[in-house]
Design a protein around this motif. Structure first.
Motif, PDB file in Angstrom:
ATOM      1  N   PRO A  66      13.719 -10.401   1.435  1.00  0.00           N
ATOM      2  CA  PRO A  66      12.537 -11.079   0.892  1.00  0.00           C
ATOM      3  C   PRO A  66      11.767 -11.787   2.001  1.00  0.00           C
ATOM      4  CG  PRO A  66      14.562 -12.217   0.245  1.00  0.00           C
ATOM      5  CD  PRO A  66      14.984 -10.939   0.883  1.00  0.00           C
ATOM      6  N   LEU A  67      10.481 -11.958   1.791  1.00  0.00           N
ATOM      7  CA  LEU A  67       9.633 -12.619   2.778  1.00  0.00           C
ATOM      8  C   LEU A  67       9.650 -14.123   2.536  1.00  0.00           C
ATOM      9  CD1 LEU A  67       8.657  -9.614   2.573  1.00  0.00           C
ATOM     10  CD2 LEU A  67       6.417 -10.429   3.278  1.00  0.00           C
ATOM     11  N   SER A  68       9.782 -14.904   3.588  1.00  0.00           N
ATOM     12  CA  SER A  68       9.766 -16.350   3.421  1.00  0.00           C
ATOM     13  C   SER A  68       8.604 -17.022   4.144  1.00  0.00           C
ATOM     14  CB  SER A  68      11.089 -16.968   3.904  1.00  0.00           C
ATOM     15  OG  SER A  68      11.286 -16.728   5.279  1.00  0.00           O
ATOM     16  N   ARG A  69       8.150 -16.436   5.271  1.00  0.00           N
ATOM     17  CA  ARG A  69       7.064 -17.062   6.048  1.00  0.00           C
ATOM     18  C   ARG A  69       5.944 -16.058   6.269  1.00  0.00           C
ATOM     19  NH1 ARG A  69       9.058 -19.221  11.476  1.00  0.00           N
ATOM     20  NH2 ARG A  69      10.053 -17.163  11.517  1.00  0.00           N
ATOM     21  N   VAL A  70       4.756 -16.434   5.804  1.00  0.00           N
ATOM     22  CA  VAL A  70       3.573 -15.584   5.905  1.00  0.00           C
ATOM     23  C   VAL A  70       2.477 -16.381   6.612  1.00  0.00           C
ATOM     24  CG1 VAL A  70       1.772 -14.402   4.563  1.00  0.00           C
ATOM     25  CG2 VAL A  70       4.172 -14.296   3.816  1.00  0.00           C
ATOM     26  N   ALA A  71       1.746 -15.737   7.521  1.00  0.00           N
ATOM     27  CA  ALA A  71       0.633 -16.369   8.223  1.00  0.00           C
ATOM     28  C   ALA A  71      -0.664 -15.639   7.908  1.00  0.00           C
ATOM     29  CB  ALA A  71       0.883 -16.384   9.729  1.00  0.00           C
ATOM     30  N   VAL A  72      -1.776 -16.369   7.995  1.00  0.00           N
ATOM     31  CA  VAL A  72      -3.102 -15.780   7.787  1.00  0.00           C
ATOM     32  C   VAL A  72      -4.007 -16.226   8.928  1.00  0.00           C
ATOM     33  CG1 VAL A  72      -5.051 -15.466   6.223  1.00  0.00           C
ATOM     34  CG2 VAL A  72      -2.810 -16.053   5.292  1.00  0.00           C
ATOM     35  N   SER A  73      -4.514 -15.261   9.685  1.00  0.00           N
ATOM     36  CA  SER A  73      -5.434 -15.565  10.786  1.00  0.00           C
ATOM     37  C   SER A  73      -6.879 -15.335  10.353  1.00  0.00           C
ATOM     38  CB  SER A  73      -5.126 -14.686  12.008  1.00  0.00           C
ATOM     39  OG  SER A  73      -6.139 -14.834  12.984  1.00  0.00           O
ATOM     40  N   GLY A  74      -7.691 -16.376  10.468  1.00  0.00           N
ATOM     41  CA  GLY A  74      -9.143 -16.238  10.368  1.00  0.00           C
ATOM     42  C   GLY A  74      -9.733 -16.486  11.744  1.00  0.00           C
ATOM     43  N   GLY A  75     -10.781 -15.766  12.098  1.00  0.00           N
ATOM     44  CA  GLY A  75     -11.419 -16.019  13.380  1.00  0.00           C
ATOM     45  C   GLY A  75     -10.700 -15.429  14.566  1.00  0.00           C
ATOM     46  N   SER A  84       4.640   2.062   8.190  1.00  0.00           N
ATOM     47  CA  SER A  84       4.815   0.634   7.894  1.00  0.00           C
ATOM     48  C   SER A  84       4.965   0.481   6.380  1.00  0.00           C
ATOM     49  CB  SER A  84       3.630  -0.169   8.423  1.00  0.00           C
ATOM     50  OG  SER A  84       3.597  -0.128   9.828  1.00  0.00           O
ATOM     51  N   LEU A  85       6.213   0.442   5.943  1.00  0.00           N
ATOM     52  CA  LEU A  85       6.527   0.612   4.528  1.00  0.00           C
ATOM     53  C   LEU A  85       5.981  -0.519   3.650  1.00  0.00           C
ATOM     54  CD1 LEU A  85       7.970   2.449   2.543  1.00  0.00           C
ATOM     55  CD2 LEU A  85      10.103   1.245   3.041  1.00  0.00           C
ATOM     56  N   LEU A  86       6.269  -1.755   4.012  1.00  0.00           N
ATOM     57  CA  LEU A  86       5.816  -2.877   3.180  1.00  0.00           C
ATOM     58  C   LEU A  86       4.287  -2.950   3.111  1.00  0.00           C
ATOM     59  CD1 LEU A  86       6.861  -5.347   1.501  1.00  0.00           C
ATOM     60  CD2 LEU A  86       6.477  -6.703   3.565  1.00  0.00           C
ATOM     61  N   PRO A  87       3.557  -2.859   4.244  1.00  0.00           N
ATOM     62  CA  PRO A  87       2.101  -2.866   4.139  1.00  0.00           C
ATOM     63  C   PRO A  87       1.537  -1.713   3.307  1.00  0.00           C
ATOM     64  CG  PRO A  87       2.758  -3.377   6.385  1.00  0.00           C
ATOM     65  CD  PRO A  87       4.003  -2.963   5.649  1.00  0.00           C
ATOM     66  N   MET A  88       2.154  -0.534   3.381  1.00  0.00           N
ATOM     67  CA  MET A  88       1.654   0.579   2.571  1.00  0.00           C
ATOM     68  C   MET A  88       1.858   0.309   1.083  1.00  0.00           C
ATOM     69  SD  MET A  88       0.156   2.780   4.526  1.00  0.00           S
ATOM     70  CE  MET A  88       0.062   4.342   3.647  1.00  0.00           C
ATOM     71  N   HIS A  89       2.998  -0.288   0.721  1.00  0.00           N
ATOM     72  CA  HIS A  89       3.201  -0.669  -0.686  1.00  0.00           C
ATOM     73  C   HIS A  89       2.208  -1.747  -1.109  1.00  0.00           C
ATOM     74  CE1 HIS A  89       6.673   1.408  -2.502  1.00  0.00           C
ATOM     75  NE2 HIS A  89       7.061   1.599  -1.246  1.00  0.00           N
ATOM     76  N   MET A  90       1.924  -2.677  -0.210  1.00  0.00           N
ATOM     77  CA  MET A  90       0.936  -3.715  -0.511  1.00  0.00           C
ATOM     78  C   MET A  90      -0.442  -3.093  -0.735  1.00  0.00           C
ATOM     79  SD  MET A  90      -0.102  -7.022   1.786  1.00  0.00           S
ATOM     80  CE  MET A  90       1.486  -7.832   1.605  1.00  0.00           C
ATOM     81  N   ILE A 148       3.516  -9.939  -2.794  1.00  0.00           N
ATOM     82  CA  ILE A 148       4.688 -10.474  -2.091  1.00  0.00           C
ATOM     83  C   ILE A 148       5.584 -11.253  -3.063  1.00  0.00           C
ATOM     84  CG2 ILE A 148       5.485 -12.038  -0.268  1.00  0.00           C
ATOM     85  CD1 ILE A 148       2.927 -11.376   1.277  1.00  0.00           C
ATOM     86  N   GLU A 149       4.962 -12.034  -3.931  1.00  0.00           N
ATOM     87  CA  GLU A 149       5.724 -12.808  -4.911  1.00  0.00           C
ATOM     88  C   GLU A 149       6.538 -11.879  -5.829  1.00  0.00           C
ATOM     89  OE1 GLU A 149       6.097 -16.789  -7.057  1.00  0.00           O
ATOM     90  OE2 GLU A 149       6.231 -15.978  -5.041  1.00  0.00           O
TER      91      GLU A 149
END
Length: 310
Positions: free
Chosen positions: A9-18, A132-138, A205-206
């Motif tokens: 399971p995923l616990s830490r996710v980041a989001v880059s803007g800019g 890239s399995l997880l991103p393709m499912h996303m 992800i949830e």
């Protein structure tokens, strides 16, 4: 039926803007979330928004020394700090230390990277490769739940090429590329779409974290095969512009013999390839310096195996 592939399971996710300092939807979304991260919160993981290229954002330019989103290679990340190095090289090392290190066990589980383009790309989902399995499912989840617009998938990694983008410091990543939007401008419609795409992706992800099985599927995606430069005079100056019949036709078929450029005196230049391609990033403002008039893509169907959390 094959057993599902399993991922932690995923616990830490980041989001880059800019990551590029003049692509304003992601910049203002990240600034909004830094003030009030409420809408990013989910019960099973944390989300950390941040601003990528701080100096470029201040100046409202793409970058100040070199393109930050091409700087996450082993060569740059392992370089020793030098007095005369571009700002982005040091910034890439900082981001890598905070959210990576790249290819390490302690790296963030996932990173989103928010972009705008001047090209007519719509709401495009960018993944390094179909493996890239997880991103393709996303992406599949987004395509089946975000009904406001088509969400084409762009696979950017060429064979044998190292991943170089900011989201490659995390274990997995996805870039959102929304356009057309002028550089230095924020448009409310694209801002709202980017926000909705992010909410949809975080919901995925949830669900994954809570044990939902992600079934196998087949999916259409556009894989890069090369890039087309503008025609040029012997001195290097461009000698033609994107043809009106190609302009704004991102992800649509381009056949041999179709017009692609128009010289400044009005002559047509035709596509001389031997097969139909699907161009993207057509006439992207930031790509003039990269000598790219458009990216050449092939449209393919991929089989993606089922996925479940460990």
């Amino acid at each position: 039926m094959a057993a599902p592939r399993r991922l932690k399971p995923l616990s830490r996710v980041a989001v880059s803007g800019g990551t590029h300092g003049n692509e304003m939807s992601g910049i203002y979304l990240a600034k909004h979330w830094l003030r009030d991260p409420t809408e990013l919160q989910r019960s099973s993981f944390t989300v950390t928004p941040f601003l990528g290229n701080l100096r470029a954002i201040e100046k409202c330019v793409r970058y100040v020394g070199q393109d930050l989103n091409r700087t996450f290679t082993t060569e740059f990340l392992s370089s020793v700090e030098a007095e005369d190095e571009p700002y982005e090289v040091g910034r890439a090392r900082e981001i890598n230390q905070t959210y990576g290190p790249k290819d390490s066990i302690q790296a963030f589980d996932f990173m989103f990277d928010l972009h705008n383009t001047t090209a007519n790309m719509g709401t495009c989902l960018i993944v390094d490769s179909e493996e890239s399995l997880l991103p393709m499912h996303m992406c599949h989840y987004i395509q089946t739940h975000h009904m406001l617009s088509p969400c084409p998938i762009y696979l950017y990694k060429m064979p044998g090429e190292e991943t170089y983008s900011i989201d490659s410091v995390a274990k997995a990543g996805l870039a959102l590329e929304l356009g057309p939007q002028p550089q230095g401008v924020v448009r409310a419609d694209l801002f709202a779409q980017m926000r909705a795409l992010m909410a949809c992706a975080l919901d995925f992800i949830e669900l994954f974290n809570k044990g939902s099985v992600c079934p196998a599927f087949e999916i259409e995606a556009y894989k890069i095969t090369g890039r087309m430069d503008y025609p040029r005079y012997p001195d290097g100056e461009i000698s033609a512009m994107v043809h009106p019949k190609l302009q704004d036709k991102d992800f649509l078929p381009l056949n041999p013999g179709d017009p692609i450029f128009q010289t400044f005196s009005g002559e047509e230049i035709l596509y001389e390839g031997d097969a139909t391609i699907y161009p993207a990033f057509i006439n992207e403002a930031a790509y003039y310096e990269k000598k790219v008039a458009f990216a050449k893509l092939e449209k393919r169907t991929f089989s993606v195996p089922s996925l479940q959390r460990e």
